[in-house]
Design a protein around this motif. Structure first.
Motif, mmCIF file in Angstrom:
data_model
loop_
_atom_site.group_PDB
_atom_site.id
_atom_site.type_symbol
_atom_site.label_atom_id
_atom_site.label_comp_id
_atom_site.label_asym_id
_atom_site.label_seq_id
_atom_site.Cartn_x
_atom_site.Cartn_y
_atom_site.Cartn_z
ATOM 1 N N ARG A 5 0.860 -1.190 0.000
ATOM 2 C CA ARG A 5 0.000 0.000 0.000
ATOM 3 C C ARG A 5 0.892 1.234 0.000
ATOM 4 O O ARG A 5 1.906 1.254 0.683
ATOM 5 N N ARG A 6 0.488 2.244 -0.757
ATOM 6 C CA ARG A 6 1.277 3.470 -0.818
ATOM 7 C C ARG A 6 0.936 4.321 0.403
ATOM 8 O O ARG A 6 -0.239 4.631 0.640
ATOM 9 N N PRO A 7 1.953 4.676 1.211
ATOM 10 C CA PRO A 7 1.631 5.419 2.429
ATOM 11 C C PRO A 7 1.084 6.818 2.132
ATOM 12 O O PRO A 7 1.371 7.396 1.084
ATOM 13 N N LEU A 8 0.308 7.315 3.085
ATOM 14 C CA LEU A 8 -0.253 8.673 2.986
ATOM 15 C C LEU A 8 -0.015 9.399 4.306
ATOM 16 O O LEU A 8 -0.445 8.927 5.362
ATOM 17 N N VAL A 9 0.669 10.516 4.224
ATOM 18 C CA VAL A 9 0.841 11.386 5.397
ATOM 19 C C VAL A 9 0.081 12.670 5.115
ATOM 20 O O VAL A 9 0.286 13.320 4.085
ATOM 21 N N MET A 10 -0.834 12.986 6.013
ATOM 22 C CA MET A 10 -1.693 14.163 5.805
ATOM 23 C C MET A 10 -1.584 15.092 7.002
ATOM 24 O O MET A 10 -1.574 14.646 8.149
ATOM 25 N N GLY A 11 -1.506 16.379 6.710
ATOM 26 C CA GLY A 11 -1.449 17.378 7.774
ATOM 27 C C GLY A 11 -2.821 18.003 7.977
ATOM 28 O O GLY A 11 -3.432 18.496 7.030
ATOM 29 N N ASN A 12 -3.305 17.944 9.204
ATOM 30 C CA ASN A 12 -4.572 18.590 9.567
ATOM 31 C C ASN A 12 -4.215 19.848 10.356
ATOM 32 O O ASN A 12 -3.827 19.756 11.524
ATOM 33 N N LYS B 150 0.926 30.461 2.758
ATOM 34 C CA LYS B 150 1.890 30.580 1.657
ATOM 35 C C LYS B 150 3.283 30.122 2.116
ATOM 36 O O LYS B 150 3.963 29.351 1.447
ATOM 37 N N GLN B 151 3.653 30.595 3.302
ATOM 38 C CA GLN B 151 4.989 30.292 3.826
ATOM 39 C C GLN B 151 5.161 28.797 4.115
ATOM 40 O O GLN B 151 6.175 28.193 3.757
ATOM 41 N N LEU B 152 4.144 28.179 4.730
ATOM 42 C CA LEU B 152 4.256 26.757 5.068
ATOM 43 C C LEU B 152 4.271 25.901 3.797
ATOM 44 O O LEU B 152 5.074 24.961 3.680
ATOM 45 N N VAL B 153 3.432 26.242 2.828
ATOM 46 C CA VAL B 153 3.415 25.464 1.577
ATOM 47 C C VAL B 153 4.764 25.609 0.858
ATOM 48 O O VAL B 153 5.311 24.607 0.357
ATOM 49 N N GLU B 154 5.298 26.798 0.831
ATOM 50 C CA GLU B 154 6.612 26.983 0.182
ATOM 51 C C GLU B 154 7.670 26.134 0.891
ATOM 52 O O GLU B 154 8.526 25.507 0.256
ATOM 53 N N GLY B 155 7.605 26.118 2.212
ATOM 54 C CA GLY B 155 8.553 25.319 2.992
ATOM 55 C C GLY B 155 8.419 23.838 2.690
ATOM 56 O O GLY B 155 9.418 23.118 2.505
ATOM 57 N N GLY C 273 -2.438 11.061 16.364
ATOM 58 C CA GLY C 273 -2.420 11.304 17.809
ATOM 59 C C GLY C 273 -1.000 11.492 18.274
ATOM 60 O O GLY C 273 -0.278 10.532 18.534
ATOM 61 N N SER C 274 -0.587 12.793 18.304
ATOM 62 C CA SER C 274 0.759 13.147 18.770
ATOM 63 C C SER C 274 1.876 12.502 17.952
ATOM 64 O O SER C 274 2.925 12.146 18.492
ATOM 65 N N VAL C 275 1.638 12.352 16.642
ATOM 66 C CA VAL C 275 2.736 11.907 15.769
ATOM 67 C C VAL C 275 3.680 13.094 15.583
ATOM 68 O O VAL C 275 3.244 14.223 15.337
ATOM 69 N N ASN C 276 4.970 12.830 15.722
ATOM 70 C CA ASN C 276 5.941 13.919 15.540
ATOM 71 C C ASN C 276 7.198 13.384 14.846
ATOM 72 O O ASN C 276 7.269 12.209 14.470
ATOM 73 N N GLY D 252 -1.497 16.466 13.363
ATOM 74 C CA GLY D 252 -2.027 17.775 13.746
ATOM 75 C C GLY D 252 -0.903 18.768 13.996
ATOM 76 O O GLY D 252 -0.348 19.353 13.058
ATOM 77 N N GLY D 253 -0.542 18.923 15.254
ATOM 78 C CA GLY D 253 0.435 19.944 15.653
ATOM 79 C C GLY D 253 1.713 19.958 14.822
ATOM 80 O O GLY D 253 2.177 21.033 14.392
ATOM 81 N N ALA D 254 2.282 18.792 14.572
ATOM 82 C CA ALA D 254 3.568 18.742 13.859
ATOM 83 C C ALA D 254 3.431 19.073 12.375
ATOM 84 O O ALA D 254 4.438 19.267 11.693
ATOM 85 N N SER D 255 2.181 19.182 11.883
ATOM 86 C CA SER D 255 2.015 19.531 10.464
ATOM 87 C C SER D 255 2.109 21.039 10.243
ATOM 88 O O SER D 255 2.075 21.509 9.104
ATOM 89 N N LEU D 256 2.218 21.782 11.330
ATOM 90 C CA LEU D 256 2.304 23.246 11.207
ATOM 91 C C LEU D 256 3.743 23.715 11.033
ATOM 92 O O LEU D 256 3.997 24.918 10.929
ATOM 93 N N LYS D 257 4.680 22.776 11.040
ATOM 94 C CA LYS D 257 6.096 23.120 10.848
ATOM 95 C C LYS D 257 6.627 22.317 9.670
ATOM 96 O O LYS D 257 6.599 21.076 9.692
ATOM 97 N N ALA D 258 7.136 23.007 8.664
ATOM 98 C CA ALA D 258 7.581 22.325 7.440
ATOM 99 C C ALA D 258 8.655 21.292 7.741
ATOM 100 O O ALA D 258 8.633 20.181 7.190
ATOM 101 N N ASP D 259 9.590 21.619 8.637
ATOM 102 C CA ASP D 259 10.685 20.676 8.879
ATOM 103 C C ASP D 259 10.195 19.414 9.589
ATOM 104 O O ASP D 259 10.508 18.290 9.181
ATOM 105 N N ALA D 260 9.377 19.560 10.627
ATOM 106 C CA ALA D 260 8.888 18.387 11.366
ATOM 107 C C ALA D 260 7.996 17.520 10.482
ATOM 108 O O ALA D 260 8.123 16.286 10.457
ATOM 109 N N PHE D 261 7.090 18.162 9.735
ATOM 110 C CA PHE D 261 6.169 17.403 8.879
ATOM 111 C C PHE D 261 6.952 16.648 7.804
ATOM 112 O O PHE D 261 6.648 15.496 7.492
ATOM 113 N N SER D 262 7.980 17.280 7.283
ATOM 114 C CA SER D 262 8.777 16.639 6.228
ATOM 115 C C SER D 262 9.542 15.434 6.757
ATOM 116 O O SER D 262 9.694 14.429 6.052
ATOM 117 N N VAL D 263 10.015 15.513 7.987
ATOM 118 C CA VAL D 263 10.687 14.354 8.597
ATOM 119 C C VAL D 263 9.709 13.178 8.671
ATOM 120 O O VAL D 263 10.073 12.029 8.390
#
Ligand SMILES: O=C[C@H](O)COP(=O)(O)O
Length: 255
Positions: free
Chosen positions: A3-10, A21-26, A212-215, A234-245
């Motif tokens: 299955r192809r994984p899916l990571v989604m930011g809420n 704009k800034q977060l999407v660019e990041g 649930g508190s994925v970081n 959730g929370g970690a999707s608001l930072k480009a670096d953390a979400f990308s990790v």
């Protein structure tokens, strides 16, 4: 099956035009060369236009945090499937525990939203999960089964073809207290087996996200589990670096 994984930011109730704009660019910069993982973001609907424009040229998909069951008419404050499609949204979160709690959304109402999304050709991201009290009372499986059955019993197992389920134990949301990989895997397996009782092929392909508190620290270990196909963050999707990790961890673990 693979299955192809899916990571989604809420993003929940966070952001502004400039932040979007800034977060999407990041994210575009951080994820430009990442293969093997689908990625989506769900900003507040207020900012879908900014996100859509900023995402041009990127493989990151757009999503929404909610949708109404009606297409048009006198439904003040609601957003339809057609409106979301107008902005290129693809993955639509429904049944999030915050909506079930604060807006009293029932299993049956969430199932109607699921039906509206399938009808519109959009991808439902159905959130399910138990409260802390239900968990302590040993009712986790019962609650998850009930929330899934609302869809299974009205639309049939085939509705889960191409769909996503996000298991989000409510006690782990925004608390910093994630389920352990073993705990999450056990429930994910239960969910897949529950659908398999009706249709094995559908169960094999459905994407099961953990939320649930994925970081950026705990994601890699969660993704080692065979039935965890990604994360709703959730929370970690608001930072480009953390979400990308987190995205890179999924791409690495699942390929
Ligand atoms: O939809 C996302 C979840 O509610 C998880 O939120 P969180 O990562 O802030 O715990």
């Amino acid at each position: 099956m693979a299955r192809r994984p899916l990571v989604m930011g809420n993003w929940k109730l966070n952001g502004s035009k400039a932040f979007t704009k800034q977060l999407v660019e990041g994210l575009k910069a951080e994820l430009a060369n990442v293969e093997g993982c689908d990625v989506a973001i769900a900003p507040p609907v207020m900012y879908l236009a900014e996100a859509e424009a900023a995402l041009v040229g990127s493989k990151i998909a757009l999503g929404s945090q909610n949708v109404d069951v009606n297409i048009s008419g006198a439904f003040t404050g609601d957003i339809s499937t057609e409106m979301l499609k107008d902005f290129g949204a693809k993955y639509i979160i429904i049944g999030h525990s915050e909506r079930r709690t604060y807006h009293k959304e029932s299993d049956e109402f969430v199932a109607k939203k699921f039906a509206a999304l399938k009808e519109a050709g959009l991808i439902p991201v159905l959130c399910i999960g138990e409260t802390e009290a239900e968990n302590e009372a040993g009712k986790t499986q019962e609650v998850c089964a009930r929330q899934i059955d609302a869809v299974l019993n009205t639309l049939g197992a085939s509705a889960f073809n191409g769909a996503v389920i996000a298991y989000e134990p409510i006690w782990a949301i925004g608390t910093g207290k994630s389920a352990t990989p073993a705990q999450a895997q056990a429930i994910h397996k239960f969910i897949r087996d529950h659908i398999a009782k009706q249709d094995q092929a559908v169960a094999d392909q459905v994407i099961l996200q953990y939320g649930g508190s994925v970081n950026d620290k705990n994601a890699a270990e969660l993704f080692t589990q065979p039935d965890i196909d990604g994360a709703l963050v959730g929370g970690a999707s608001l930072k480009a670096d953390a979400f990308s990790v987190i995205v890179k961890a999924a791409a690495k673990a699942k390929n």
